[in-house]
Design a protein around this motif. Structure first.
Motif, mmCIF file in Angstrom:
data_model
loop_
_atom_site.group_PDB
_atom_site.id
_atom_site.type_symbol
_atom_site.label_atom_id
_atom_site.label_comp_id
_atom_site.label_asym_id
_atom_site.label_seq_id
_atom_site.Cartn_x
_atom_site.Cartn_y
_atom_site.Cartn_z
ATOM 1 N N ARG A 279 0.848 -1.198 0.000
ATOM 2 C CA ARG A 279 0.000 0.000 0.000
ATOM 3 C C ARG A 279 0.885 1.249 0.000
ATOM 4 O O ARG A 279 1.772 1.391 0.845
ATOM 5 N N TRP A 293 6.157 2.939 -2.013
ATOM 6 C CA TRP A 293 5.493 1.675 -1.718
ATOM 7 C C TRP A 293 6.527 0.559 -1.615
ATOM 8 O O TRP A 293 7.669 0.686 -2.085
ATOM 9 N N SER A 341 -7.265 9.401 -4.581
ATOM 10 C CA SER A 341 -7.002 8.036 -4.146
ATOM 11 C C SER A 341 -6.018 7.384 -5.110
ATOM 12 O O SER A 341 -6.170 7.486 -6.336
ATOM 13 N N THR A 343 -3.577 3.854 -6.173
ATOM 14 C CA THR A 343 -3.158 2.452 -6.098
ATOM 15 C C THR A 343 -1.970 2.259 -7.040
ATOM 16 O O THR A 343 -1.710 3.090 -7.916
ATOM 17 N N ALA A 356 -3.982 -4.889 -7.878
ATOM 18 C CA ALA A 356 -3.684 -3.537 -7.410
ATOM 19 C C ALA A 356 -3.366 -3.552 -5.923
ATOM 20 O O ALA A 356 -3.890 -4.378 -5.149
ATOM 21 N N SER A 357 -2.496 -2.638 -5.530
ATOM 22 C CA SER A 357 -2.214 -2.470 -4.107
ATOM 23 C C SER A 357 -3.452 -1.956 -3.388
ATOM 24 O O SER A 357 -4.433 -1.532 -4.017
ATOM 25 N N ALA A 358 -3.393 -1.988 -2.084
ATOM 26 C CA ALA A 358 -4.424 -1.301 -1.312
ATOM 27 C C ALA A 358 -4.356 0.193 -1.612
ATOM 28 O O ALA A 358 -3.295 0.725 -1.957
ATOM 29 N N ALA A 359 -5.495 0.867 -1.519
ATOM 30 C CA ALA A 359 -5.576 2.283 -1.884
ATOM 31 C C ALA A 359 -5.135 3.183 -0.736
ATOM 32 O O ALA A 359 -5.295 2.851 0.435
#
Length: 699
Positions: A279, A293, A341, A343, A356-359
């Motif tokens: 994230r 990240w 936001s 990602t 996708a990564s966490a937002a």
């Protein structure tokens, strides 16, 4: 490191002198009979530029193993040299050749006369920059120790551009016709790491000596003139355009062959996607967000991270097969007091995408606190926007490279009007066409628009009037002709200086030899009066202001009136230079800081960039900050001009808009910025999908 001292330390001069007094090493076994070759030119003298004395066989002897030196010119048989179709320099008769003793390829190698046998150590290339280069060694014929006295020995030394390696002779000027274009380029045996590239032979009045193989403007290798196919290394997943040029013994280079496009397969089937990135964390500074990240993992290797804002890709961070991509990204020019936001998605070389990564959600600040404060798309384009300038009323005039049109753009409404198509413009199946544009400093009264473009035979600089929103073709004046052209390396940028002179950046037309020849207009920064005449204070009595450039495409002046230049490297590094009158910037011996860059007289770059992070074209200077638009690097660099240095380098828009071509100052202290994402390696009109952007800068 670049040296400011004399090229050869005293100890090396002594070593060279010692070597030249020793008995010559026996040459490798050669045929016992001479091989007669057709004569290109001669007999003629070969005169050293630094000494004014002629290349002579010592004592007029005709015995194999006799050394050569410089002596007062008298035109006798010991100074009468003949050039053959094989590139031999014969003296006395067809059986005696200038020879590198023992086929030595290290400096200082002994030069002598010897029975002609057809070996590579008896073949020479008479470059147009004045050097005489040994084919086997790549070293230059050199008057040792930079001596000028009668009897000074001649040997082989690393080419360095100094006058003791420069020679005048009519042998060189006897051949000015380049070979024909190599025909029928083709590929076979394509694998993930090699391909066989072949072509049909060129013809030449004297004979083809070399073929130079490129991909997309980057030299890959050179092979002998008798070779018509070669195996080339390739990179899995790459899409390359291969082509070939022919080169003769006098250094004349053909126009390039047509391009063969290859799509290289991957070396292994890879269907496994990377793991999801961590994230992202976010730091907010005004209207700029900096993300970082945790890296993804992959069975082969992560190649790219896509940064998504609200689900839309706004940037990419790219690595290579040996270096993973960075795990940070800067998103600039956002709206104030707005929530966003983010990602991140990872991709490998096969294109497999991770989850996708966490937002992460952030809110920007109330005001811009960074160098770049906002970006607005003014219009889109179906052709490559190349040269660009701002008219007195605030509208924009720009060139469409492959469509050969000049367009007027109203930035308030996005309305575009084609104001004309200048005559005699022609593409090159590469990066030629309608290139640079600059308005006269007194445009409001004289209405002159200056253009640089490729024609069927050369690159040239012209001017034409813009009256009532239309180019007046009958007013066209051709100011400079004879700038060599080729598929790539045409340069093309124009800029008026504070001295009222017009400056132009020209590429080397894929012939590095041109760059070191101050009588040739390729590989240079040129300077001319607005009417096309040569300024009286130019350093070489012609248009040349600086030389030793490969493919410069950016020039701009700072507040002190100094000229900065941006230049494409070949495969290692690009460079930003501070241009000085008469300066030699080292190409082809020196690329950035790689090669014989320590040679006295070469001007060092102020900053270099790996080509994977650069391939930069246009530059602009606003409030003494230098902005650099990069194509392959897909980013905008910003550096502060501090004295004669560039400091505080920052990167913006990394992958956000793709490849960037042109950056120019805009009214109010901003920038115009154009993209070059499709169709920029051909001459096909309207096959692009580009943008023209207006960048708002901070204080």
């Amino acid at each position: 490191m670049r040296w400011n001292s004399t090229r050869i330390p005293a100890t090396l001069v002594a070593v060279a002198a010692l070597v030249l007094t020793l008995a010559a090493p026996a040459p490798a076994a050669v045929p016992t009979a001479a091989v007669p070759m057709a004569v290109v030119a001669g007999p003629a003298t070969i005169t050293g530029v630094g000494s004014g004395r002629c290349l002579e066989v010592n004592g007029g002897a005709q015995t194999s193993g006799t050394r050569v030196s410089i002596q007062d010119c008298h035109g006798g048989p010991s100074q009468a040299w003949t050039l053959t179709t094989a590139g031999e320099l014969q003296v006395y008769n067809t059986t005696t050749c200038l020879d590198v003793a023992g086929q030595d390829v290290t400096a200082p190698a002994v030069v002598q006369i010897y029975r002609c046998h057809g070996g590579a150590n008896q073949k020479w290339t008479l470059q147009t920059n004045g050097t005489i280069v040994g084919v086997q060694s790549g070293l230059c014929l050199d008057v040792t120790g930079r001596g000028t006295a009668n009897g000074t020995a001649v040997a082989m030394w690393t080419c360095n551009g100094q006058t003791n390696q420069s020679w005048t002779t009519t042998l060189r000027t006897a051949d000015t016709t380049p070979p024909t274009v190599p025909a029928n380029p083709r590929v076979s045996n394509l694998t993930c790491n090699t391909v066989t590239f072949a072509w049909d032979a060129s013809t030449d009045a004297v004979g083809v000596r070399f073929y130079d193989i490129y991909h997309d403007g980057q030299l890959m290798t050179s092979v002998s003139g008798s070779t018509l196919s070669t195996s080339l290394p390739v990179v899995g997943g790459a899409v390359w355009g291969l082509y070939v040029n022919a080169r003769d013994a006098a250094g004349n280079v053909s126009q390039a062959s047509t391009t063969v496009t290859i799509t290289v397969p991957q070396c292994q089937t890879d269907t496994q996607p990377p793991s999801a990135p961590g994230r992202p964390t976010a730091a907010v500074s005004g209207t700029t967000v900096t993300l970082s990240w945790a890296a993804s993992t992959d069975n082969v290797g992560v190649r790219t991270y896509e940064v998504r804002r609200g689900g839309t890709v706004v940037g990419t961070v790219t690595g290579t097969a040996s270096a993973p991509p960075a795990t940070t990204f800067v998103d600039s020019g956002l709206a104030a007091n707005t929530a966003y936001s983010y990602t991140v998605v990872a991709r490998d070389a096969a294109g497999n995408a991770s989850a996708a990564s966490a937002a992460t959600s952030v809110t920007t600040g109330a005001a811009c606190g960074t160098a770049v404060c906002g970006v607005r798309q003014v219009t889109t384009e179906t052709d490559i926007p190349w040269g660009l300038d701002t008219l007195p009323d605030g509208s924009v005039l720009y060139t469409r490279r492959d469509a050969h049109q000049v367009v007027r753009l109203d930035p308030a409404t996005g309305t575009k009007t084609v104001v004309g198509t200048p005559p005699n413009v022609q593409g090159t199946d590469g990066e030629g066409g309608l290139l640079g544009l600059a308005l006269s400093p007194t445009f409001a009264t004289d209405q002159w628009v200056y253009l640089m473009h490729t024609s069927a035979t050369d690159n040239r600089i012209v001017r034409i009037k813009l009256v009532d929103n239309a180019l007046v073709n009958s007013s066209l004046q051709v100011l400079v002709t004879g700038i060599p052209r080729n598929k790539y390396h045409n340069g093309g940028r124009l800029r008026f200086g504070p001295d009222g002179k017009l400056y132009a950046a020209t590429g080397d037309a894929q012939n590095g030899d041109y760059a070191q020849n101050t009588s040739n207009l390729a590989g240079k920064v040129l300077r001319l009066n607005p009417d096309g005449s040569v300024p009286s204070d130019n350093p070489f009595g012609n248009y040349v202001w600086s030389y030793g450039h490969r493919n410069p495409q950016g020039i701009a002046f700072d507040s002190q009136g100094r000229l900065w230049e941006q230049e494409f490297g070949n495969s290692v590094m690009d460079e930003t230079n501070l241009i000085v009158r008469g300066g030699n910037y080292g190409w082809p011996a020196c690329e950035g800081t790689v090669g014989t860059c320590g040679t006295a007289g070469y001007v060092a770059p102020k900053r270099t960039y790996p080509t994977a992070e650069g391939s930069c074209s246009g530059i602009a200077i606003v409030r003494d900050a230098l902005y650099v638009a990069c194509a392959r690097g897909a980013r905008l660099y910003r550096a502060e001009i501090s004295g004669s240095s560039l400091t505080n380098l920052q990167t913006f828009f990394s992958g956000t808009y793709g490849r960037l071509r042109t950056v120019e100052p805009a009214p109010g202290g901003g920038l115009w910025l154009t993209t070059t994402n499709a169709g920029d390696k051909d001459s096909i009109a309207n096959n692009s999908n580009e943008r023209i952007l207006r960048v708002q800068l901070g204080g």
